[in-house]
Design a protein around this motif. Structure first.
Motif, short mmCIF file in Angstrom:
data_model
loop_
_atom_site.label_atom_id
_atom_site.label_comp_id
_atom_site.label_asym_id
_atom_site.label_seq_id
_atom_site.Cartn_x
_atom_site.Cartn_y
_atom_site.Cartn_z
N VAL A 169 0.85 -1.20 0.00
CA VAL A 169 0.00 0.00 0.00
C VAL A 169 0.88 1.25 0.00
O VAL A 169 0.67 2.19 -0.77
CB VAL A 169 -0.94 0.01 1.23
CG1 VAL A 169 -1.59 1.38 1.42
CG2 VAL A 169 -2.01 -1.06 1.09
N ILE A 170 1.89 1.22 0.86
CA ILE A 170 2.81 2.36 0.95
C ILE A 170 3.50 2.61 -0.40
O ILE A 170 3.57 3.74 -0.88
CB ILE A 170 3.88 2.08 2.05
CG1 ILE A 170 3.22 1.97 3.43
CG2 ILE A 170 4.99 3.11 2.05
CD1 ILE A 170 2.74 3.26 4.00
N ASP A 171 3.95 1.50 -1.02
CA ASP A 171 4.59 1.63 -2.34
C ASP A 171 3.62 2.25 -3.34
O ASP A 171 3.99 3.13 -4.12
CB ASP A 171 5.03 0.25 -2.87
CG ASP A 171 6.23 -0.28 -2.10
OD1 ASP A 171 6.88 0.54 -1.40
OD2 ASP A 171 6.52 -1.49 -2.21
N ALA A 172 2.38 1.76 -3.31
CA ALA A 172 1.37 2.26 -4.26
C ALA A 172 1.12 3.75 -4.02
O ALA A 172 1.07 4.55 -4.96
CB ALA A 172 0.08 1.46 -4.13
N LEU A 173 0.97 4.12 -2.76
CA LEU A 173 0.69 5.53 -2.44
C LEU A 173 1.81 6.44 -2.93
O LEU A 173 1.58 7.55 -3.40
CB LEU A 173 0.47 5.72 -0.93
CG LEU A 173 -0.86 5.19 -0.36
CD1 LEU A 173 -0.85 5.23 1.17
CD2 LEU A 173 -2.04 5.98 -0.90
N ARG A 174 3.05 5.95 -2.83
CA ARG A 174 4.19 6.76 -3.28
C ARG A 174 4.15 6.96 -4.78
O ARG A 174 4.58 8.00 -5.29
CB ARG A 174 5.51 6.08 -2.87
CG ARG A 174 5.74 6.14 -1.37
CD ARG A 174 7.23 6.04 -0.99
NE ARG A 174 7.37 6.26 0.45
CZ ARG A 174 7.61 5.29 1.33
NH1 ARG A 174 7.78 4.04 0.95
NH2 ARG A 174 7.70 5.59 2.63
N LYS A 175 3.61 5.96 -5.50
CA LYS A 175 3.57 6.04 -6.96
C LYS A 175 2.40 6.87 -7.48
O LYS A 175 2.42 7.30 -8.63
CB LYS A 175 3.45 4.62 -7.56
CG LYS A 175 4.75 3.84 -7.52
CD LYS A 175 4.54 2.47 -8.18
CE LYS A 175 5.67 1.52 -7.78
NZ LYS A 175 5.20 0.15 -7.57
N CYS A 176 1.36 7.01 -6.67
CA CYS A 176 0.11 7.59 -7.18
C CYS A 176 0.04 9.09 -6.87
O CYS A 176 -0.36 9.51 -5.78
CB CYS A 176 -1.09 6.88 -6.57
SG CYS A 176 -1.25 5.19 -7.14
N ALA A 177 0.39 9.90 -7.86
CA ALA A 177 0.48 11.34 -7.64
C ALA A 177 -0.89 12.00 -7.50
O ALA A 177 -1.00 13.11 -7.00
CB ALA A 177 1.23 11.98 -8.81
N ASN A 178 -1.94 11.31 -7.95
CA ASN A 178 -3.27 11.92 -7.88
C ASN A 178 -4.10 11.41 -6.70
O ASN A 178 -5.31 11.56 -6.68
CB ASN A 178 -4.03 11.70 -9.20
CG ASN A 178 -3.37 12.50 -10.32
OD1 ASN A 178 -2.32 12.10 -10.83
ND2 ASN A 178 -3.95 13.64 -10.65
N LEU A 179 -3.40 10.83 -5.73
CA LEU A 179 -4.07 10.43 -4.50
C LEU A 179 -3.46 11.18 -3.33
O LEU A 179 -2.26 11.44 -3.30
CB LEU A 179 -3.89 8.92 -4.25
CG LEU A 179 -4.41 7.95 -5.30
CD1 LEU A 179 -4.21 6.51 -4.81
CD2 LEU A 179 -5.88 8.20 -5.62
N LYS A 180 -4.31 11.51 -2.38
CA LYS A 180 -3.81 12.08 -1.13
C LYS A 180 -4.25 11.17 0.01
O LYS A 180 -5.46 10.96 0.21
CB LYS A 180 -4.37 13.49 -0.93
CG LYS A 180 -3.90 14.13 0.35
CD LYS A 180 -4.18 15.63 0.36
CE LYS A 180 -3.49 16.31 1.53
NZ LYS A 180 -4.26 16.29 2.75
N PHE A 181 -3.29 10.64 0.73
CA PHE A 181 -3.60 9.76 1.85
C PHE A 181 -4.09 10.60 3.04
O PHE A 181 -3.39 11.49 3.49
CB PHE A 181 -2.34 8.98 2.24
CG PHE A 181 -2.47 8.20 3.52
CD1 PHE A 181 -3.12 6.97 3.53
CD2 PHE A 181 -1.96 8.69 4.71
CE1 PHE A 181 -3.25 6.24 4.70
CE2 PHE A 181 -2.08 7.97 5.90
CZ PHE A 181 -2.73 6.75 5.89
#
Ligand SMILES: *Cc1c(COP(=O)(O)O)cnc(C)c1O
Length: 390
Positions: A169-181
């Motif tokens: 999940v952390i890896d994915a969040l780092r890759k996804c520029a159009n998401l804000k956790f």
């Protein structure tokens, strides 16, 4: 819920129908609001429990947010005045169309249930040049001590992301520029009456938020989900759920850091007690092994007893006053069934009731949650009607 005037009013009405006690609904909403405001907690109403227009209008008027599990629920919430900044969208299978609906509506947050879903929301948000707020729905493997049909937070359930996948999940969040956790989300089941369960949930949430922080993702929102149960056996003595006790568990056991928000998603506890399904006896079949009362309502109007093996109290409103005056009057046992061509179309077996007759008016209590919303047109039945206390 049923005074003599109400029962007299029912005599002239066509059955079956859902009867809504709007005074009790408001009393319940107020109790919840007062108890949550005390700690600054935010409550989102889980719209799937009941989307009757009068019910959602009442809920919206108290300032609750909306917890949605479909694109249509998102649109309905916003069309009914819920503030888009208080709309969240959960669900294990959000379609692209539904995600786009929610992106267009600028809702507060997607509660994301898989790693693949993160990438899809990111892609769709990118196409719209938007940034989507996401919370990660974590499956905490906490046993809700409720019926296994309505448990959602164990490893074997389909919901949420398991803890061993959180590195991905952390890896994915780092890759996804159009998401804000923005935070972490949990929902472990429904009809939870053992508050100890929520204490266990708090401990898991505390561990999880530390884990995210340690990995560089500070958590702004702790969303604990819903699931608070109601008393199906004693609807008159316990018409309002124990909101005070419920929120106090989170106050006592959740580690809330400065600037953090605590969110809840209550469905059943807000609406269940304020409605009953009202029905008439069509036929009485006295047998050697069994007596049957055949009602004019069945699983097409209320499916909880058949779908979840759920208990809902059944009362003969026409004979109630007679029973009070003649306490010694013998009771009979009946299987209370519906008219639908299915053997499972039975509300309850061996119910002790005063002797009942064709035309008697029955109430199946605590039907305000997962009742009217699950009604169907099977057997080409009429759409179930609603009647209001005012
Ligand atoms: C159904 C649901 C709720 C509400 O559950 P209740 O038991 O009615 O309180 C809350 N959150 C999510 C994600 C749900 O799916």
């Amino acid at each position: 819920m049923f005074d003599t005037n109400t029962i007299t009013r029912f005599k002239d009405l066509e059955t079956p129908f859902y009867y809504y006690d709007l005074g009790l609904l408001r009393g319940t909403l107020e109790a919840c609001k007062n108890a949550s405001d005390k700690y600054g907690f935010h409550v989102h109403y889980a719209m799937k429990a009941n989307f009757n227009p009068k019910v959602i209008a009442a809920i919206q008027s108290y300032g609750f947010g909306a917890d949605c599990v479909s694109g249509n629920e998102v649109s309905t919430a916003i069309a009914n005045g819920f503030d888009k900044s208080k709309v969240v969208f959960a669900g294990v299978g959000k379609s692209d169309k539904e995600i786009n609906t929610a992106l267009d509506a600028d809702i507060f947050c997607f509660n994301v249930e898989s790693i693949q879903e993160l990438f899809i929301i990111n892609e769709l948000a990118q196409a719209k040049n938007k940034k989507a707020n996401v919370a990660i729905r974590i499956n905490p493997n906490v046993d809700a001590h409720t019926h296994h049909f309505i448990t959602t937070g164990l490893d074997e359930n389909k919901f949420g992301i398991n803890s061993w996948q959180l590195h991905d999940v952390i890896d994915a969040l780092r890759k996804c520029a159009n998401l804000k956790f923005v935070g972490i989300h949990f929902h472990i089941g429904s009809q939870i009456t053992d508050l100890e369960v929520y204490k266990n949930l708090c401990n898991r949430i505390n561990e999880m938020q530390d884990w995210f922080e340690d990995h560089g993702f500070p958590v702004k929102v702790l969303n604990t989900g819903g699931g608070l149960g109601v008393d199906y056996h004693n609807p008159d003595t316990n018409p309002i759920a124990d909101f005070e006790g419920y929120f106090k568990v989170f106050k006592d056991f959740l580690k809330v850091k400065p600037g953090q928000e605590v969110h809840f998603e209550l469905g059943r506890a807000l609406v269940a007690q304020s409605s009953a399904l009202v029905s008439r006896v069509l036929y009485v079949k006295m047998g050697q092994k069994k007596n049957f009362l055949v009602l004019d309502a069945g699983m097409t109007e209320l499916i909880r007893p058949m779908l979840y093996q759920a208990y809902q109290k059944i009362e003969n409103l026409s004979r109630q006053s007679a029973v009070r005056s003649q306490r010694s009057e013998a009771k009979l046992k009946y299987d209370v069934v519906g008219p639908i061509c299915e053997s499972t179309d039975c509300f309850q077996k061996d119910v002790e009731l005063p002797e009942s007759f064709r035309g008697d008016i029955f109430a199946i209590r605590t039907a305000g949650a997962y009742g009217e919303v699950m009604s169907s047109g099977y057997n080409l039945r009429d759409k179930v009607q609603s009647v209001y206390s005012e």
